[in-house]
Design an enzyme around this catalytic site. Structure first.
Site, PDB file in Angstrom:
ATOM      1  N   GLY A  55     -43.023  -5.614 -30.180  1.00  0.00           N
ATOM      2  CA  GLY A  55     -43.130  -6.764 -31.068  1.00  0.00           C
ATOM      3  C   GLY A  55     -44.584  -7.192 -31.091  1.00  0.00           C
ATOM      4  O   GLY A  55     -45.564  -6.497 -31.054  1.00  0.00           O
ATOM      5  N   LEU A  56     -44.905  -8.568 -30.966  1.00  0.00           N
ATOM      6  CA  LEU A  56     -46.117  -9.151 -30.823  1.00  0.00           C
ATOM      7  C   LEU A  56     -46.845  -8.865 -32.304  1.00  0.00           C
ATOM      8  O   LEU A  56     -48.031  -8.517 -32.428  1.00  0.00           O
ATOM      9  CB  LEU A  56     -46.810  -8.791 -29.886  1.00  0.00           C
ATOM     10  CG  LEU A  56     -46.316  -9.394 -28.462  1.00  0.00           C
ATOM     11  CD1 LEU A  56     -47.252  -8.751 -27.263  1.00  0.00           C
ATOM     12  CD2 LEU A  56     -46.212 -10.765 -28.495  1.00  0.00           C
ATOM     13  N   CYS A  57     -46.052  -8.694 -33.201  1.00  0.00           N
ATOM     14  CA  CYS A  57     -46.777  -8.330 -34.528  1.00  0.00           C
ATOM     15  C   CYS A  57     -46.526  -9.183 -35.926  1.00  0.00           C
ATOM     16  O   CYS A  57     -46.348  -8.877 -36.997  1.00  0.00           O
ATOM     17  CB  CYS A  57     -46.380  -6.837 -35.147  1.00  0.00           C
ATOM     18  SG  CYS A  57     -44.650  -6.466 -34.952  1.00  0.00           S
ATOM     19  N   GLY A  58     -46.181 -10.463 -35.360  1.00  0.00           N
ATOM     20  CA  GLY A  58     -45.953 -11.430 -36.472  1.00  0.00           C
ATOM     21  C   GLY A  58     -44.340 -11.225 -36.922  1.00  0.00           C
ATOM     22  O   GLY A  58     -43.529 -10.973 -36.269  1.00  0.00           O
ATOM     23  N   PHE A  73     -43.728  -8.940 -38.918  1.00  0.00           N
ATOM     24  CA  PHE A  73     -43.351  -7.610 -39.609  1.00  0.00           C
ATOM     25  C   PHE A  73     -42.276  -6.999 -39.374  1.00  0.00           C
ATOM     26  O   PHE A  73     -41.632  -6.512 -40.387  1.00  0.00           O
ATOM     27  CB  PHE A  73     -44.398  -6.820 -38.549  1.00  0.00           C
ATOM     28  CG  PHE A  73     -44.482  -5.309 -39.185  1.00  0.00           C
ATOM     29  CD1 PHE A  73     -45.165  -4.723 -40.100  1.00  0.00           C
ATOM     30  CD2 PHE A  73     -43.915  -4.364 -38.336  1.00  0.00           C
ATOM     31  CE1 PHE A  73     -45.236  -3.450 -40.638  1.00  0.00           C
ATOM     32  CE2 PHE A  73     -43.922  -2.989 -38.604  1.00  0.00           C
ATOM     33  CZ  PHE A  73     -44.488  -2.469 -39.745  1.00  0.00           C
TER      34      PHE A  73
END
Length: 297
Positions: A87-90, A92
């Site tokens: 995760g931690l990719c908005g 996406f």
């Protein structure tokens, strides 16, 4: 109202988070460069291979190769979903999962309700989402982008081709993110099987290119080799595009998080200074009041 200690603790916590997001941004930026180069370098080969297949398909009977033969009655569908592993990719993963969910429940809603839509997930996030919601996830490749290699794409193509040849599915659709720019990827939904080289033939005619070639040993023999090679290359290109888009989205998200932390620190520092000033003013007022009380006695 928060005490000085509470504010100091929060400032320290945000500074630590800011260091992490800044480091993750730098790591993603470094990985993006390599992933972007790999995706861009794969495009010309995939495009030329598709063009050759389109040219050859005009010289042979496409019904001789079942992977080139479209079926009028689509009763079973395999959806290949490509997401990231982390995760931690908005938004996406959320956006591509939303598109895949729309394809399954709306575009092929009747087949889905009859249990005729299968799902193959490349990437952990898509697998976790659909597995928890009871979708028919027939095959999954969690953690595939931790060590991305061509063999994974080849294995997925072999699995999809075997199911198509055996009549278990009548259409194979790939849902993925195409890398267009660092700011935002492009959501894509493409039909992997059956192959439709007629589109490339039309593009060739419209561009005015009418090159002819001599094929040895024969066009039909060559097309049997090009069909699986084309499928492997197309899916590999999609996985490279998704990988590059993932790093771009993570870099952008971590940059935004770093800037947000910076702004939050500014606000907290103002609050801390105000609270400290109020505490000092209170202490001075108490000292002055005590001194005046002593003088009055």
């Amino acid at each position: 109202m928060a005490t000085l200690k509470d504010i100091r603790t929060r400032i320290s916590s945000i500074k630590s988070t800011q260091q992490v997001t800044k480091a993750m941004k730098m790591v993603s930026a470094a990985k993006l460069r390599r992933a972007q180069d790999a995706a861009i370098q794969a495009r010309p080969y995939a495009a030329k291979l598709k063009e050759m297949l389109g040219s050859l398909s005009t010289r042979v009977d496409t019904s001789l190769n079942p992977l080139l033969s479209a079926r009028d009655d689509v009763r079973n569908v395999l959806v290949v979903l490509i997401t990231s592993d982390r995760g931690l990719c908005g938004a996406f993963n959320a956006n591509i999962i939303k598109l895949a969910n729309k394809v399954i429940t709306e575009e092929y809603g009747d087949l889905h309700r009859d249990g005729r839509v299968e799902l193959l997930c490349a990437g952990t996030k898509g697998y976790d989402y659909f597995r928890k919601r009871g979708f028919a996830v027939e095959k999954s490749y969690p953690g595939v982008f931790q060590n991305l290699h061509f063999g994974v794409a080849k294995e997925i193509v072999e699995y999809a081709s075997e199911k198509y040849l055996n009549g278990e599915v009548d259409r194979v659709i790939v849902v993925y993110n195409e890398f267009k720019s660092v700011l935002a990827p492009t959501l894509k939904k493409e039909v992997l099987l059956p192959i439709s080289p007629e589109q490339d033939e039309g593009q060739e005619k419209s561009s005015g290119s009418s090159s002819d070639y001599i094929y040895e040993p024969s066009p039909s023999s060559i097309i049997d080799v090009l069909v699986p090679k084309n499928l492997n290359t197309q899916l590999w290109g999609m996985m490279l595009e998704s990988n590059a888009a993932d790093h771009a989205a993570r870099m952008t998200a971590m940059d935004s998080a770093t800037e947000n932390a910076k702004e939050l620190l500014r606000v907290l520092n103002i609050s801390y200074n105000r609270a400290r000033q109020a505490a000092i003013t209170t202490e001075l007022s108490e000292i002055v009041a005590g001194a005046e009380a002593l003088q009055a006695e």
